[in-house]
Design an enzyme around this catalytic site. Structure first.
Site, PDB file in Angstrom:
ATOM      1  N   LEU A  16       0.811  -1.212   0.000  1.00 12.96           N
ATOM      2  CA  LEU A  16       0.000   0.000   0.000  1.00 12.96           C
ATOM      3  C   LEU A  16       0.846   1.266   0.000  1.00 12.96           C
ATOM      4  O   LEU A  16       0.614   2.194   0.778  1.00 12.96           O
ATOM      5  CB  LEU A  16      -0.969  -0.008   1.187  1.00 12.96           C
ATOM      6  CG  LEU A  16      -2.096  -1.048   1.112  1.00 12.96           C
ATOM      7  CD1 LEU A  16      -2.930  -1.028   2.367  1.00 12.96           C
ATOM      8  CD2 LEU A  16      -2.969  -0.809  -0.119  1.00 12.96           C
ATOM      9  N   MET A  19       1.126   4.000  -5.141  1.00 17.55           N
ATOM     10  CA  MET A  19       0.608   3.311  -6.317  1.00 17.55           C
ATOM     11  C   MET A  19      -0.361   2.207  -5.923  1.00 17.55           C
ATOM     12  O   MET A  19      -1.430   2.051  -6.523  1.00 17.55           O
ATOM     13  CB  MET A  19       1.762   2.741  -7.139  1.00 17.55           C
ATOM     14  CG  MET A  19       2.617   3.780  -7.829  1.00 17.55           C
ATOM     15  SD  MET A  19       1.755   4.655  -9.158  1.00 17.55           S
ATOM     16  CE  MET A  19       1.654   3.352 -10.409  1.00 17.55           C
ATOM     17  N   ASN A  38      -0.782  -4.858   3.923  1.00 15.54           N
ATOM     18  CA  ASN A  38       0.531  -4.228   3.868  1.00 15.54           C
ATOM     19  C   ASN A  38       1.338  -4.711   5.060  1.00 15.54           C
ATOM     20  O   ASN A  38       0.797  -4.923   6.155  1.00 15.54           O
ATOM     21  CB  ASN A  38       0.397  -2.703   3.895  1.00 15.54           C
ATOM     22  CG  ASN A  38       1.685  -2.003   3.516  1.00 15.54           C
ATOM     23  OD1 ASN A  38       2.028  -1.926   2.341  1.00 15.54           O
ATOM     24  ND2 ASN A  38       2.410  -1.495   4.501  1.00 15.54           N
ATOM     25  N   SER A 134       1.873   2.263 -16.077  1.00 15.94           N
ATOM     26  CA  SER A 134       2.411   3.602 -16.296  1.00 15.94           C
ATOM     27  C   SER A 134       1.332   4.652 -16.121  1.00 15.94           C
ATOM     28  O   SER A 134       0.173   4.440 -16.500  1.00 15.94           O
ATOM     29  CB  SER A 134       3.016   3.741 -17.697  1.00 15.94           C
ATOM     30  OG  SER A 134       3.536   5.041 -17.874  1.00 15.94           O
ATOM     31  N   GLY A 135       1.732   5.766 -15.569  1.00 15.82           N
ATOM     32  CA  GLY A 135       0.810   6.881 -15.381  1.00 15.82           C
ATOM     33  C   GLY A 135       1.033   7.612 -14.084  1.00 15.82           C
ATOM     34  O   GLY A 135       0.372   8.604 -13.809  1.00 15.82           O
ATOM     35  N   GLY A 136       1.959   7.080 -13.262  1.00 18.81           N
ATOM     36  CA  GLY A 136       2.226   7.730 -11.990  1.00 18.81           C
ATOM     37  C   GLY A 136       1.063   7.603 -11.036  1.00 18.81           C
ATOM     38  O   GLY A 136       0.154   6.779 -11.216  1.00 18.81           O
ATOM     39  N   LYS A 188       7.308  -2.409 -20.624  1.00 20.08           N
ATOM     40  CA  LYS A 188       7.336  -1.284 -19.673  1.00 20.08           C
ATOM     41  C   LYS A 188       8.757  -0.737 -19.514  1.00 20.08           C
ATOM     42  O   LYS A 188       8.957   0.476 -19.392  1.00 20.08           O
ATOM     43  CB  LYS A 188       6.802  -1.735 -18.319  1.00 20.08           C
ATOM     44  CG  LYS A 188       6.834  -0.657 -17.232  1.00 20.08           C
ATOM     45  CD  LYS A 188       6.087   0.602 -17.640  1.00 20.08           C
ATOM     46  CE  LYS A 188       5.777   1.518 -16.475  1.00 20.08           C
ATOM     47  NZ  LYS A 188       6.883   1.944 -15.650  1.00 20.08           N
ATOM     48  N   HIS A 191       9.374   1.352 -22.526  1.00 22.55           N
ATOM     49  CA  HIS A 191       8.560   2.566 -22.333  1.00 22.55           C
ATOM     50  C   HIS A 191       9.321   3.570 -21.484  1.00 22.55           C
ATOM     51  O   HIS A 191       9.402   4.760 -21.807  1.00 22.55           O
ATOM     52  CB  HIS A 191       7.233   2.190 -21.670  1.00 22.55           C
ATOM     53  CG  HIS A 191       6.472   3.347 -21.083  1.00 22.55           C
ATOM     54  ND1 HIS A 191       6.840   3.983 -19.913  1.00 22.55           N
ATOM     55  CD2 HIS A 191       5.357   3.988 -21.515  1.00 22.55           C
ATOM     56  CE1 HIS A 191       5.993   4.957 -19.641  1.00 22.55           C
ATOM     57  NE2 HIS A 191       5.088   4.983 -20.606  1.00 22.55           N
ATOM     58  N   ASN A 192       9.904   3.111 -20.389  1.00 23.95           N
ATOM     59  CA  ASN A 192      10.631   4.010 -19.510  1.00 23.95           C
ATOM     60  C   ASN A 192      11.898   4.550 -20.172  1.00 23.95           C
ATOM     61  O   ASN A 192      12.287   5.688 -19.942  1.00 23.95           O
ATOM     62  CB  ASN A 192      10.980   3.301 -18.198  1.00 23.95           C
ATOM     63  CG  ASN A 192       9.775   3.137 -17.300  1.00 23.95           C
ATOM     64  OD1 ASN A 192       8.632   3.248 -17.742  1.00 23.95           O
ATOM     65  ND2 ASN A 192      10.007   2.868 -16.029  1.00 23.95           N
ATOM     66  N   GLU A 195      10.814   7.263 -22.311  1.00 24.67           N
ATOM     67  CA  GLU A 195      10.509   8.378 -21.402  1.00 24.67           C
ATOM     68  C   GLU A 195      11.778   9.149 -21.036  1.00 24.67           C
ATOM     69  O   GLU A 195      11.782  10.389 -21.019  1.00 24.67           O
ATOM     70  CB  GLU A 195       9.837   7.816 -20.151  1.00 24.67           C
ATOM     71  CG  GLU A 195       9.482   8.813 -19.078  1.00 24.67           C
ATOM     72  CD  GLU A 195       8.920   8.123 -17.852  1.00 24.67           C
ATOM     73  OE1 GLU A 195       9.371   8.439 -16.729  1.00 24.67           O
ATOM     74  OE2 GLU A 195       8.043   7.239 -18.012  1.00 24.67           O
ATOM     75  N   TYR A 196      12.858   8.421 -20.749  1.00 21.26           N
ATOM     76  CA  TYR A 196      14.141   9.077 -20.461  1.00 21.26           C
ATOM     77  C   TYR A 196      14.554   9.962 -21.630  1.00 21.26           C
ATOM     78  O   TYR A 196      14.990  11.102 -21.450  1.00 21.26           O
ATOM     79  CB  TYR A 196      15.236   8.028 -20.231  1.00 21.26           C
ATOM     80  CG  TYR A 196      15.377   7.504 -18.824  1.00 21.26           C
ATOM     81  CD1 TYR A 196      14.290   6.982 -18.123  1.00 21.26           C
ATOM     82  CD2 TYR A 196      16.615   7.499 -18.192  1.00 21.26           C
ATOM     83  CE1 TYR A 196      14.434   6.476 -16.844  1.00 21.26           C
ATOM     84  CE2 TYR A 196      16.778   7.002 -16.913  1.00 21.26           C
ATOM     85  CZ  TYR A 196      15.683   6.478 -16.239  1.00 21.26           C
ATOM     86  OH  TYR A 196      15.829   5.986 -14.978  1.00 21.26           O
ATOM     87  N   ARG A 452      40.389  -4.767 -37.287  1.00 20.70           N
ATOM     88  CA  ARG A 452      40.120  -5.991 -36.515  1.00 20.70           C
ATOM     89  C   ARG A 452      40.834  -7.190 -37.146  1.00 20.70           C
ATOM     90  O   ARG A 452      41.354  -8.063 -36.444  1.00 20.70           O
ATOM     91  CB  ARG A 452      38.609  -6.253 -36.434  1.00 20.70           C
ATOM     92  CG  ARG A 452      37.836  -5.215 -35.636  1.00 20.70           C
ATOM     93  CD  ARG A 452      36.339  -5.522 -35.594  1.00 20.70           C
ATOM     94  NE  ARG A 452      36.069  -6.677 -34.743  1.00 20.70           N
ATOM     95  CZ  ARG A 452      35.547  -7.814 -35.165  1.00 20.70           C
ATOM     96  NH1 ARG A 452      35.269  -7.985 -36.458  1.00 20.70           N
ATOM     97  NH2 ARG A 452      35.322  -8.812 -34.326  1.00 20.70           N
TER      98      ARG A 452
END
Length: 483
Positions: A16, A19, A38, A134-136, A188, A191-192, A195-196, A452
């Site tokens: 808990l 999020m 929790n 995702s969405g905070g 995900k 996705h992050n 986002e960076y 090489r």
């Protein structure tokens, strides 16, 4: 469609934090009676007093009580820190579970951990769904973008809940089945990473406005607000415009000016870089964004270096500011396209490597709402992958190719001019180098291969004799012609 309310808990939430609390409230609001637990019981009691009073949310005094109270097959969402805490929580739950029960990991777990956990639990006839969320905080409460991966049948049983709590856009709820085992957490993770890249590109536009054009916060707020009405329309542009307007109450200075320039990170961006290297996928914009955060963390070193390392002398900008603002807009847009192109190429490679069969058009669709990288042009990305399911790279789509080509003059002008002024635009320049490398029919790596082969006998292929395969040359023994 939401189910009718029921007194018997239909869904469990373990963990808990903010999020977990907000997802529990979201689940209950959409008609699914919920039981929560929790480790710190005081958190649970405070949650019930302050946020869940009068709702169909009950608290379990123990893990066993939570499991026993749920309808079968049980559906339990774990919202705990990634890593060992997920394994500890599974170990607490597992002795009380029965065949076909479903555990959901809604944290930012590494996809390889999810693969391992899914395999281990399947051996005990339990189902495990690794779900990117995702969405905070606001998204968790009002509607996130959800990226579940695991057994298809398990997802179908979770689908009524997930579709009810997810954000909604014009073409449906922002949730889709990503694929088996770790597919959801892989998606995900990338996705992050995107986002960076997005955040760094926006930061570089701000840096140019602040240090080259000497714009004030109010002026930048207006610019970003205008941008948010066009092709750059996105959540991150929107909140950036808002950030510029916030004043610190005591000093009445823009709060942004009082924030230390050290950016934090939680690991998913670094994982994206590591996996891209493992899969052999070029993601220079995302790499640059991660490196920018590393460099920002060296605050003391940077201050020290600034006293002895100098760049071009700074002068007031002499050009047309509106033209430069337009050029920065184009540089941001083209760089953003490259960042998303890299991310989708990485997901495509991961899907092929692990046999996930991820639908890239569907990912673009569910990222249109709820998530941090939601943006207007995600619908265009969806359409691109609908037109060609085998599209290797977004830059090869006719529409995206046209937009990048149109933005190219301003993009080049921005990067070259600010680099000449000594301003770092690590992500914009990485995006431009990616574009120039990707469009080049010939690159200088023929010299790399010669080197090489010279020092390591690694071999090379001849362009005029491809049928020979890999060949080796005795470079020291081979003499040049006397002609």
């Amino acid at each position: 469609m939401s189910k009718p309310k029921s007194e018997s808990p239909q869904f469990g939430v373990v963990g808990l934090g903010v999020m977990g609390q907000n997802l529990a409230l979201n689940i209950e609001r959409n008609g699914f009676a919920t039981v929560v637990w929790n480790r710190e019981q005081e958190w649970t009691r405070e949650f019930l007093r302050n946020k869940a009073e009068g709702k169909q949310i009950t608290a379990a005094e123990s893990i066993e009580a939570l499991v026993q109270s749920l309808q079968r097959p049980r559906r339990i969402l774990m919202m705990v820190k990634a890593g060992d805490p997920v394994d500890w929580t599974i170990d607490l739950l597992k002795p009380h579970l029965e065949k076909a029960d479903i555990l959901i990991d809604g944290g930012n777990s590494h996809f390889k951990d999810t693969q391992r956990r899914e395999k281990e639990l399947a051996a005990d006839h339990l189902r495990f769904v690794g779900t990117g969320v995702s969405g905070g905080e606001a998204g968790a409460l009002l509607g996130p973008s959800l990226m579940p991966g695991g057994e298809r049948e398990a997802y179908e049983e979770l689908k009524p809940v997930f579709e009810s709590i997810a954000a909604r856009v014009d073409d449906g709820p922002c949730v889709t089945y990503c694929g088996p085992d770790g597919a959801g957490h892989f998606v995900k993770m990338v996705h992050n990473g995107i986002e960076y890249g997005d955040m760094q590109l926006i930061a570089e536009a701000y840096h140019i406005f602040r240090d080259v054009l000497d714009l004030k916060s109010a002026e930048m707020a207006d610019i970003f607000a205008r941008w948010n009405e066009g092709v750059l329309d996105s959540y991150l542009i929107d909140i950036t415009a808002w950030i510029f307007t916030v004043m610190e109450p005591e000093t009445q200075r823009p709060l942004l000016e009082l924030i230390l320039d050290k950016a934090g990170q939680k690991g998913t961006g670094r994982w994206t870089s590591e996996v891209a290297l493992e899969l052999g996928v070029a993601i220079p914009t995302i790499h640059a964004a991660i490196e920018a955060r590393f460099l920002s963390a060296l605050k003391k070193e940077r201050v020290k270096a600034s006293q002895s390392l100098s760049g071009p002398e700074k002068h007031p900008y002499q050009g047309d500011k509106q033209e430069m603002i337009a050029a920065v807009h184009d540089a941001l847009y083209a760089s953003k396209i490259c960042s998303y192109a890299q991310g989708f190429a990485l997901i495509r490679a991961g899907s092929q490597r692990y046999g996930w069969d991820i639908d890239l058009a569907e990912l673009a669709r569910i990222w249109k709402g709820g998530c941090i990288i939601r943006a207007r042009f995600l619908d265009e990305i969806k359409q691109a992958y609908r037109r060609r399911t085998d599209l290797e790279n977004l830059l090869l789509d006719d529409n995206f190719c046209g937009w990048v080509m149109e933005a190219q003059p301003g993009w080049r002008e921005t990067v070259s001019r600010v680099q000449g002024l000594g301003l770092p635009v690590i992500a914009m320049s990485a995006s431009l180098a990616y574009f120039d490398s990707y469009r080049a029919a010939d690159l200088p790596q023929n010299l790399t291969q010669a080197q090489r082969d010279f020092f390591g006998s690694h071999g090379y292929q001849r362009v005029d004799r491809p049928e020979q395969g890999s060949v080796h040359t005795d470079w020291i023994g081979l003499t040049a012609s006397d002609d």
